[in-house]
Design a protein around this motif. Sequence first.
Motif, PDB file in Angstrom:
ATOM      1  N   LYS A  97     -18.467  -2.454  -6.854  1.00  0.00           N
ATOM      2  CA  LYS A  97     -17.414  -3.457  -6.655  1.00  0.00           C
ATOM      3  C   LYS A  97     -16.087  -2.782  -6.325  1.00  0.00           C
ATOM      4  O   LYS A  97     -15.362  -3.227  -5.430  1.00  0.00           O
ATOM      5  CB  LYS A  97     -17.253  -4.332  -7.884  1.00  0.00           C
ATOM      6  N   ASP A  98     -15.765  -1.709  -7.024  1.00  0.00           N
ATOM      7  CA  ASP A  98     -14.522  -0.982  -6.752  1.00  0.00           C
ATOM      8  C   ASP A  98     -14.513  -0.424  -5.327  1.00  0.00           C
ATOM      9  O   ASP A  98     -13.493  -0.487  -4.634  1.00  0.00           O
ATOM     10  CB  ASP A  98     -14.319   0.147  -7.762  1.00  0.00           C
ATOM     11  N   GLU A  99     -15.647   0.124  -4.887  1.00  0.00           N
ATOM     12  CA  GLU A  99     -15.755   0.638  -3.522  1.00  0.00           C
ATOM     13  C   GLU A  99     -15.582  -0.485  -2.501  1.00  0.00           C
ATOM     14  O   GLU A  99     -14.926  -0.306  -1.475  1.00  0.00           O
ATOM     15  CB  GLU A  99     -17.101   1.336  -3.312  1.00  0.00           C
ATOM     16  N   GLN A 100     -16.165  -1.656  -2.789  1.00  0.00           N
ATOM     17  CA  GLN A 100     -16.027  -2.809  -1.900  1.00  0.00           C
ATOM     18  C   GLN A 100     -14.570  -3.240  -1.795  1.00  0.00           C
ATOM     19  O   GLN A 100     -14.083  -3.532  -0.707  1.00  0.00           O
ATOM     20  CB  GLN A 100     -16.872  -3.980  -2.396  1.00  0.00           C
ATOM     21  N   GLU A 101     -13.887  -3.275  -2.925  1.00  0.00           N
ATOM     22  CA  GLU A 101     -12.474  -3.663  -2.922  1.00  0.00           C
ATOM     23  C   GLU A 101     -11.651  -2.676  -2.104  1.00  0.00           C
ATOM     24  O   GLU A 101     -10.779  -3.076  -1.330  1.00  0.00           O
ATOM     25  CB  GLU A 101     -11.943  -3.754  -4.355  1.00  0.00           C
ATOM     26  N   ALA A 102     -11.914  -1.389  -2.278  1.00  0.00           N
ATOM     27  CA  ALA A 102     -11.182  -0.362  -1.524  1.00  0.00           C
ATOM     28  C   ALA A 102     -11.484  -0.489  -0.029  1.00  0.00           C
ATOM     29  O   ALA A 102     -10.579  -0.379   0.805  1.00  0.00           O
ATOM     30  CB  ALA A 102     -11.545   1.034  -2.033  1.00  0.00           C
ATOM     31  N   LEU A 103     -12.738  -0.731   0.316  1.00  0.00           N
ATOM     32  CA  LEU A 103     -13.109  -0.896   1.714  1.00  0.00           C
ATOM     33  C   LEU A 103     -12.408  -2.107   2.314  1.00  0.00           C
ATOM     34  O   LEU A 103     -11.852  -2.028   3.413  1.00  0.00           O
ATOM     35  CB  LEU A 103     -14.631  -1.021   1.859  1.00  0.00           C
ATOM     36  N   MET A 104     -12.415  -3.234   1.610  1.00  0.00           N
ATOM     37  CA  MET A 104     -11.750  -4.437   2.118  1.00  0.00           C
ATOM     38  C   MET A 104     -10.263  -4.176   2.346  1.00  0.00           C
ATOM     39  O   MET A 104      -9.700  -4.588   3.367  1.00  0.00           O
ATOM     40  CB  MET A 104     -11.949  -5.609   1.155  1.00  0.00           C
ATOM     41  N   ALA A 105      -9.634  -3.494   1.405  1.00  0.00           N
ATOM     42  CA  ALA A 105      -8.202  -3.183   1.548  1.00  0.00           C
ATOM     43  C   ALA A 105      -7.973  -2.271   2.749  1.00  0.00           C
ATOM     44  O   ALA A 105      -7.026  -2.481   3.527  1.00  0.00           O
ATOM     45  CB  ALA A 105      -7.678  -2.538   0.269  1.00  0.00           C
ATOM     46  N   ASP A 106      -8.840  -1.275   2.931  1.00  0.00           N
ATOM     47  CA  ASP A 106      -8.692  -0.348   4.049  1.00  0.00           C
ATOM     48  C   ASP A 106      -8.960  -1.038   5.394  1.00  0.00           C
ATOM     49  O   ASP A 106      -8.292  -0.744   6.387  1.00  0.00           O
ATOM     50  CB  ASP A 106      -9.618   0.857   3.878  1.00  0.00           C
ATOM     51  N   LEU A 107      -9.927  -1.957   5.425  1.00  0.00           N
ATOM     52  CA  LEU A 107     -10.190  -2.711   6.648  1.00  0.00           C
ATOM     53  C   LEU A 107      -8.968  -3.547   7.028  1.00  0.00           C
ATOM     54  O   LEU A 107      -8.526  -3.527   8.178  1.00  0.00           O
ATOM     55  CB  LEU A 107     -11.414  -3.616   6.466  1.00  0.00           C
ATOM     56  N   ALA A 108      -8.426  -4.271   6.053  1.00  0.00           N
ATOM     57  CA  ALA A 108      -7.255  -5.116   6.323  1.00  0.00           C
ATOM     58  C   ALA A 108      -6.063  -4.273   6.750  1.00  0.00           C
ATOM     59  O   ALA A 108      -5.344  -4.633   7.693  1.00  0.00           O
ATOM     60  CB  ALA A 108      -6.924  -5.948   5.086  1.00  0.00           C
ATOM     61  N   SER A 109      -5.865  -3.150   6.101  1.00  0.00           N
ATOM     62  CA  SER A 109      -4.748  -2.272   6.440  1.00  0.00           C
ATOM     63  C   SER A 109      -4.890  -1.718   7.857  1.00  0.00           C
ATOM     64  O   SER A 109      -3.914  -1.668   8.618  1.00  0.00           O
ATOM     65  CB  SER A 109      -4.666  -1.131   5.424  1.00  0.00           C
ATOM     66  N   ALA A 110      -6.097  -1.317   8.211  1.00  0.00           N
ATOM     67  CA  ALA A 110      -6.332  -0.764   9.551  1.00  0.00           C
ATOM     68  C   ALA A 110      -6.100  -1.826  10.615  1.00  0.00           C
ATOM     69  O   ALA A 110      -5.465  -1.558  11.641  1.00  0.00           O
ATOM     70  CB  ALA A 110      -7.748  -0.197   9.646  1.00  0.00           C
ATOM     71  N   THR A 117     -14.518 -14.783   3.196  1.00  0.00           N
ATOM     72  CA  THR A 117     -14.386 -13.563   2.401  1.00  0.00           C
ATOM     73  C   THR A 117     -13.438 -12.582   3.074  1.00  0.00           C
ATOM     74  O   THR A 117     -12.579 -11.981   2.429  1.00  0.00           O
ATOM     75  CB  THR A 117     -15.764 -12.896   2.194  1.00  0.00           C
ATOM     76  N   TYR A 118     -13.592 -12.429   4.380  1.00  0.00           N
ATOM     77  CA  TYR A 118     -12.743 -11.497   5.120  1.00  0.00           C
ATOM     78  C   TYR A 118     -11.398 -12.128   5.493  1.00  0.00           C
ATOM     79  O   TYR A 118     -10.342 -11.539   5.288  1.00  0.00           O
ATOM     80  CB  TYR A 118     -13.468 -11.007   6.382  1.00  0.00           C
ATOM     81  N   ASP A 119     -11.442 -13.336   6.057  1.00  0.00           N
ATOM     82  CA  ASP A 119     -10.213 -13.947   6.560  1.00  0.00           C
ATOM     83  C   ASP A 119      -9.256 -14.379   5.452  1.00  0.00           C
ATOM     84  O   ASP A 119      -8.060 -14.501   5.697  1.00  0.00           O
ATOM     85  CB  ASP A 119     -10.530 -15.129   7.476  1.00  0.00           C
ATOM     86  N   ASP A 120      -9.767 -14.601   4.254  1.00  0.00           N
ATOM     87  CA  ASP A 120      -8.865 -14.875   3.128  1.00  0.00           C
ATOM     88  C   ASP A 120      -8.020 -13.649   2.807  1.00  0.00           C
ATOM     89  O   ASP A 120      -6.921 -13.754   2.286  1.00  0.00           O
ATOM     90  CB  ASP A 120      -9.635 -15.329   1.886  1.00  0.00           C
ATOM     91  N   ARG A 121      -8.549 -12.488   3.108  1.00  0.00           N
ATOM     92  CA  ARG A 121      -7.824 -11.235   2.909  1.00  0.00           C
ATOM     93  C   ARG A 121      -6.746 -11.071   3.976  1.00  0.00           C
ATOM     94  O   ARG A 121      -5.621 -10.708   3.692  1.00  0.00           O
ATOM     95  CB  ARG A 121      -8.816 -10.076   2.934  1.00  0.00           C
ATOM     96  N   LEU A 122      -7.148 -11.341   5.224  1.00  0.00           N
ATOM     97  CA  LEU A 122      -6.223 -11.240   6.355  1.00  0.00           C
ATOM     98  C   LEU A 122      -6.804 -12.076   7.494  1.00  0.00           C
ATOM     99  O   LEU A 122      -7.924 -11.804   7.940  1.00  0.00           O
ATOM    100  CB  LEU A 122      -6.070  -9.778   6.794  1.00  0.00           C
ATOM    101  N   PRO A 123      -6.084 -13.103   7.951  1.00  0.00           N
ATOM    102  CA  PRO A 123      -6.619 -13.932   9.030  1.00  0.00           C
ATOM    103  C   PRO A 123      -7.023 -13.083  10.237  1.00  0.00           C
ATOM    104  O   PRO A 123      -6.291 -12.200  10.665  1.00  0.00           O
ATOM    105  CB  PRO A 123      -5.442 -14.863   9.376  1.00  0.00           C
ATOM    106  N   GLY A 124      -8.228 -13.351  10.739  1.00  0.00           N
ATOM    107  CA  GLY A 124      -8.754 -12.614  11.880  1.00  0.00           C
ATOM    108  C   GLY A 124      -9.549 -11.380  11.499  1.00  0.00           C
ATOM    109  O   GLY A 124     -10.142 -10.731  12.370  1.00  0.00           O
TER     110      GLY A 124
END
Length: 174
Positions: free
Chosen positions: A88-101, A151-158
């Motif tokens: 779960k921690d790895e997933q959270e870090a990946l989601m944050a890194d995807l949104a940041s990129a 799941t993805y777009d709630d983090r960052l639209p698109g």
Amino acid sequence: STLEEQRRLLNERIDRLHRMVDALEELMANKNNGITLTAAEQAEIFGHDWPGEEYAAEAQERWGGTEQWRQSQRRAAAMSKADWQEMKDEQEALMADLASAMASGIEPGSAEANELAQRHRASIERFHECDDEMHVNLAQMYLADERFTATYDDRLPGLTQWVHDIIVANASPR
């Protein structure tokens, strides 16, 4: 009064036995779904609104006859609570890194985007093998299924479209 006390004690014992049966049935259902965590542990790691059993039932219906499903069940059943928390921690870090990129303007097909696509695939391969074709198919499912899109777009639209695009670009011949 002695008989009433005996009845009260028996009812307490029956209630305790019912709770034990309920707990055992929950453990059996979780084990059958490849989950070795109790409901309380699942809620602790994934939150109280995590629809684990609902998703597990749907996944089994859709993919239950595949080798990937069997791999996933074996691997999930071998995971400890610490393994689940790490995942779960790895997933959270990946989601944050995807949104940041994406927010930083990283282009699909770039070295950084490809690395993120590979991390994404590695998160799937924690459970079952995932080649390029399967990875692209999953990315298409993310766009087609509003739950994944959210799941993805709630983090960052698109973000769903961007994740799809980096996966497709990474899978394309270079």
